[in-house]
Design an enzyme around this catalytic site. Sequence first.
Site, short mmCIF file in Angstrom:
data_model
loop_
_atom_site.label_atom_id
_atom_site.label_comp_id
_atom_site.label_asym_id
_atom_site.label_seq_id
_atom_site.Cartn_x
_atom_site.Cartn_y
_atom_site.Cartn_z
N THR A 1 26.87 41.51 36.99
CA THR A 1 29.03 41.27 36.12
C THR A 1 29.75 41.41 37.97
O THR A 1 31.18 40.32 38.37
CB THR A 1 28.95 42.10 35.53
OG1 THR A 1 28.40 41.73 34.56
CG2 THR A 1 30.57 42.64 35.09
N VAL A 2 29.46 42.79 38.24
CA VAL A 2 30.69 43.15 39.60
C VAL A 2 30.21 42.03 40.67
O VAL A 2 31.27 41.59 41.59
CB VAL A 2 30.04 43.73 40.04
CG1 VAL A 2 31.30 44.60 41.15
CG2 VAL A 2 30.19 45.47 38.91
N VAL B 1 32.11 55.97 40.13
CA VAL B 1 32.71 56.42 39.90
C VAL B 1 34.07 55.66 39.02
O VAL B 1 35.35 55.58 39.95
CB VAL B 1 33.07 57.39 39.90
CG1 VAL B 1 33.28 58.71 38.77
CG2 VAL B 1 32.01 58.26 40.87
N GLY C 1 35.59 52.81 37.90
CA GLY C 1 35.74 51.75 38.22
C GLY C 1 37.27 51.42 38.94
O GLY C 1 37.34 51.72 40.12
N GLY D 1 30.10 43.06 29.74
CA GLY D 1 30.21 43.56 31.44
C GLY D 1 30.48 45.11 31.02
O GLY D 1 30.76 44.98 32.24
N ASP E 1 24.58 57.57 33.03
CA ASP E 1 25.61 57.10 33.58
C ASP E 1 26.34 58.32 34.25
O ASP E 1 26.82 57.92 34.94
CB ASP E 1 25.56 56.14 33.17
CG ASP E 1 26.50 54.99 34.21
OD1 ASP E 1 26.52 54.99 34.83
OD2 ASP E 1 28.09 55.09 33.55
N LYS F 1 28.04 60.09 37.01
CA LYS F 1 28.75 60.38 38.35
C LYS F 1 29.45 61.40 38.27
O LYS F 1 30.54 61.42 39.48
CB LYS F 1 29.73 59.67 37.48
CG LYS F 1 29.27 57.47 37.48
CD LYS F 1 30.01 57.03 35.20
CE LYS F 1 29.78 55.41 35.89
NZ LYS F 1 30.27 54.47 35.00
N GLY G 1 34.16 46.86 34.09
CA GLY G 1 33.94 45.35 33.64
C GLY G 1 34.69 44.72 35.17
O GLY G 1 34.81 45.67 35.93
#
Length: 431
Positions: A14-15, A126, A128, A179, A193, A197, A301
């Site tokens: 996705t990224v 961390v 986004g 995503g 997750d 972070k 995302g």
Amino acid sequence: MAKIVRVGLLGLGTVGSGVFEHFQKGAGRPFGIELKTVAVANPKKERDVKVPKLTKDVNKILDDPEIDIVIELIGGIDPAKEYIEKALRNRKNVVTANKAVLARYAKGLFALARKQNVDLAFEASVGGGIPIIQLFRTLRGEKITKVMGILNGTTNYILTKMEEGLTFGKALNDAQKRGFAEKNHILDTGGFDARDKLAILTMLIYNTYVDPQNILCEGITKITTVDLDFANRYGEFEGGISYTVKLLAIAQKENGILHLRVHPALIRKTHPLANVTDEFNAIYFEGELAGAQLHTGRGAGKNATTSAVFSDILRVANNIRRGTPGFLPTLDAKVSFGNADTLIRPGYLRMDLLNEPGSGAEMFGIFAKHKLNVRNSIERHKYSYQYRRKEFVPDITNIDAASEKVIKEAIFDLKKSKRVRGKPMFIRFED
Ligand code: HSE
């Protein structure tokens, strides 16, 4: 003319595809940055993005003397950690979104980057699109006493959609399609997750290493519509104020002891974090001089994370041209960490109780045995159900602040009772 900075990209998930498309649209050109090579594990896989000359050979990036920055967007520990190390050893700067690797190996990787005089940038690991890493680097002279964050987009999205009436499964499926979720969604839904972070933020804020495994971690897999409905209607039972449930990552310094924890929590609907919905993340903190601040934005995302990766690429390219890598914490400050068992919080215990005379008495007897002071208790008959021809009803009992140790012992006894089905769930209140 400034030096052209060349980058190599590892991974097209996705990224990775977001970053590739951004370069394809010419985003690097005004900054003199070129994407030279893209490597993936399986170049033959069907993809939405069409990449010319896709390679399977990561060494075409890691050993290419022309490449200045390696962008690691593979995720997971193996083989990502190995590639990051090799890139650093080859004196390449690294930009990564890899929270799992950083949370575990930051100390060694930071030392290696420092020794090689290169950058290791991780803004996308961390929050986004929120520049949280940059923020806490800037604030390293501040004494920060409390941090409360919504650091996982997937779980925040699921909780928001469950409040709107979707099932956990449907909401998770949507988050995966959009995503936001990790390949193994337990990393999101189990709280891991957010825990990784929180470990990364702790390193930056307190300049110390914390093993993520030592952080109290509970996810949202046991949160049900009963909890969300109860939170929303809590004001009808006490105080006139509605609550909501959020997965919070908390760092709190009290009397010199740092407590770290990740768990679902009940917060008032008027709390600034209560309005952070969908895949948004937020970070609230209290600084001695800066006071309280709240930063919010998309936490997961393609676009939001691409923004963070690209901001790192620009910063690192600038550092390359100046000939000085950016600051990395030494992680050697002495910090005393609190034992999770000593944490004292108010909360509620929810359990499925056999709907027969004596069940309430037995439950209250167990609370009394553990010296837990009950504020109120309510059975939600709307959610009662049959199991092996017996009726069970969810009961929610609010208790005054108690230590985690006492709560655990009470849960152990409640779980043993034949009048309680499954394991009781404890949800803490946070201010
Ligand atoms: N799975 C992560 C999340 C992606 O949902 O927040 C962003 O780190």
